[in-house]
Design a protein around this motif. Sequence first.
Motif, PDB file in Angstrom:
ATOM      1  N   GLY A   1      85.797  24.988  37.629  1.00  0.00           N
ATOM      2  CA  GLY A   1      86.154  24.901  39.024  1.00  0.00           C
ATOM      3  C   GLY A   1      84.927  25.121  39.891  1.00  0.00           C
ATOM      4  O   GLY A   1      83.827  24.662  39.575  1.00  0.00           O
ATOM      5  N   SER A   2      85.107  25.851  40.963  1.00  0.00           N
ATOM      6  CA  SER A   2      84.037  26.060  41.927  1.00  0.00           C
ATOM      7  C   SER A   2      84.517  27.101  42.929  1.00  0.00           C
ATOM      8  O   SER A   2      85.720  27.388  43.001  1.00  0.00           O
TER       9      SER A   2
ATOM     10  N   LYS B   1      88.951  20.503  42.864  1.00  0.00           N
ATOM     11  CA  LYS B   1      88.690  21.838  42.339  1.00  0.00           C
ATOM     12  C   LYS B   1      89.883  22.773  42.573  1.00  0.00           C
ATOM     13  O   LYS B   1      90.153  23.656  41.757  1.00  0.00           O
ATOM     14  N   HIS B   2      90.588  22.605  43.686  1.00  0.00           N
ATOM     15  CA  HIS B   2      91.830  23.355  43.870  1.00  0.00           C
ATOM     16  C   HIS B   2      92.850  22.958  42.796  1.00  0.00           C
ATOM     17  O   HIS B   2      93.568  23.810  42.256  1.00  0.00           O
TER      18      HIS B   2
ATOM     19  N   CYS C   1      84.547  29.556  38.382  1.00  0.00           N
ATOM     20  CA  CYS C   1      84.318  29.109  39.766  1.00  0.00           C
ATOM     21  C   CYS C   1      82.918  29.485  40.234  1.00  0.00           C
ATOM     22  O   CYS C   1      82.721  30.535  40.864  1.00  0.00           O
ATOM     23  N   PRO C   2      81.925  28.646  39.945  1.00  0.00           N
ATOM     24  CA  PRO C   2      80.564  28.964  40.379  1.00  0.00           C
ATOM     25  C   PRO C   2      80.372  28.766  41.878  1.00  0.00           C
ATOM     26  O   PRO C   2      81.053  27.954  42.513  1.00  0.00           O
ATOM     27  N   GLY C   3      79.403  29.498  42.408  1.00  0.00           N
ATOM     28  CA  GLY C   3      78.878  29.181  43.727  1.00  0.00           C
ATOM     29  C   GLY C   3      77.866  28.052  43.580  1.00  0.00           C
ATOM     30  O   GLY C   3      77.924  27.281  42.619  1.00  0.00           O
ATOM     31  N   PHE C   4      76.932  27.953  44.514  1.00  0.00           N
ATOM     32  CA  PHE C   4      75.930  26.895  44.414  1.00  0.00           C
ATOM     33  C   PHE C   4      74.947  27.213  43.292  1.00  0.00           C
ATOM     34  O   PHE C   4      74.315  28.271  43.269  1.00  0.00           O
ATOM     35  N   VAL C   5      74.867  26.295  42.343  1.00  0.00           N
ATOM     36  CA  VAL C   5      73.943  26.403  41.220  1.00  0.00           C
ATOM     37  C   VAL C   5      72.900  25.302  41.391  1.00  0.00           C
ATOM     38  O   VAL C   5      73.242  24.136  41.610  1.00  0.00           O
TER      39      VAL C   5
ATOM     40  N   VAL D   1      85.151  33.991  39.927  1.00  0.00           N
ATOM     41  CA  VAL D   1      84.138  33.463  40.835  1.00  0.00           C
ATOM     42  C   VAL D   1      82.799  34.128  40.549  1.00  0.00           C
ATOM     43  O   VAL D   1      82.692  35.352  40.510  1.00  0.00           O
ATOM     44  N   ALA D   2      81.775  33.301  40.345  1.00  0.00           N
ATOM     45  CA  ALA D   2      80.399  33.791  40.162  1.00  0.00           C
ATOM     46  C   ALA D   2      79.552  33.124  41.228  1.00  0.00           C
ATOM     47  O   ALA D   2      79.116  31.980  41.065  1.00  0.00           O
ATOM     48  N   SER D   3      79.335  33.820  42.356  1.00  0.00           N
ATOM     49  CA  SER D   3      78.747  33.141  43.514  1.00  0.00           C
ATOM     50  C   SER D   3      77.807  34.006  44.340  1.00  0.00           C
ATOM     51  O   SER D   3      77.539  33.695  45.493  1.00  0.00           O
TER      52      SER D   3
END
Length: 260
Positions: free
Chosen positions: A141-142, A159-160, A184-188, A252-254
């Motif tokens: 996801g994101s 992504k939802h 759910c990554p943040g901006f990578v 979430v990893a962001s």
Amino acid sequence: MKLKDKACIVTGAASGIGNAIAKRFASEGGKVAIADLNAEASQKAADEIKAKYGVDALGIAMDVTSEDQVNAGVAQVIEAWGGVDVLVSNAGIQIVNPVENFAYADWKKMLAIHLDGAFLTSKACLPHMYAKGAGTVLLMGSVHSKEASPLKSAYVTAKHGLLGLARVIAKEGGKKGVRANVICPGFVRTPLVDKQIPEQAKELGISEDEVVKRVMLGQTVDGEFTTVDDIAEVALFFAGFETNALNGQSLVASHGWFME
């Protein structure tokens, strides 16, 4: 080793986040199938993993929007390794435009790659996981699974949607030993993100530096990009977690961009 002799399929794994996940799985003893649209790149990535980590690896040409290609790729893994233990549905692209200018063909392409791809790969892998009484499905996801941003209607919608798909798989598969969760990554900082910087600068009428500092990283706690290695660690955590305590969840990893 957390994934010793586990058969893992990672889509979009010839580069970027998928490649980092495949390498991390291999470092923990997993056998890794590199499924990617680019056949040459997927085989090269598989060869590199075999040479570095000493595990079995396959390069598989796969368009995740093609049911025939998905089924053929999964069948190749079953033939080689007798089953599949972990699926990471990671393949994705990005197209940015305001809704009124978003081409319907682009909308359909985005949903096909992100949502249809996750559905088709899950559908192909689940019977084999059910037969073993165990398995892990990870959908990429994101932060945009939780939050919206301008210019990204199709991406945010897709992504939802992955949250809903994972939750249904968790409900259906839990009693059969299968877990489904969403990363759910943040901006990578990958080529996918690099491509967005000039596009968003043009659409928003701001500099590329402002896109990075204000749009992408402005809401983080430290102004830092999430890394591919960060996401690979999250994938390993989910893949190695073997009870239903974590099922139907998202992480979430962001760098604090989105908190819940």
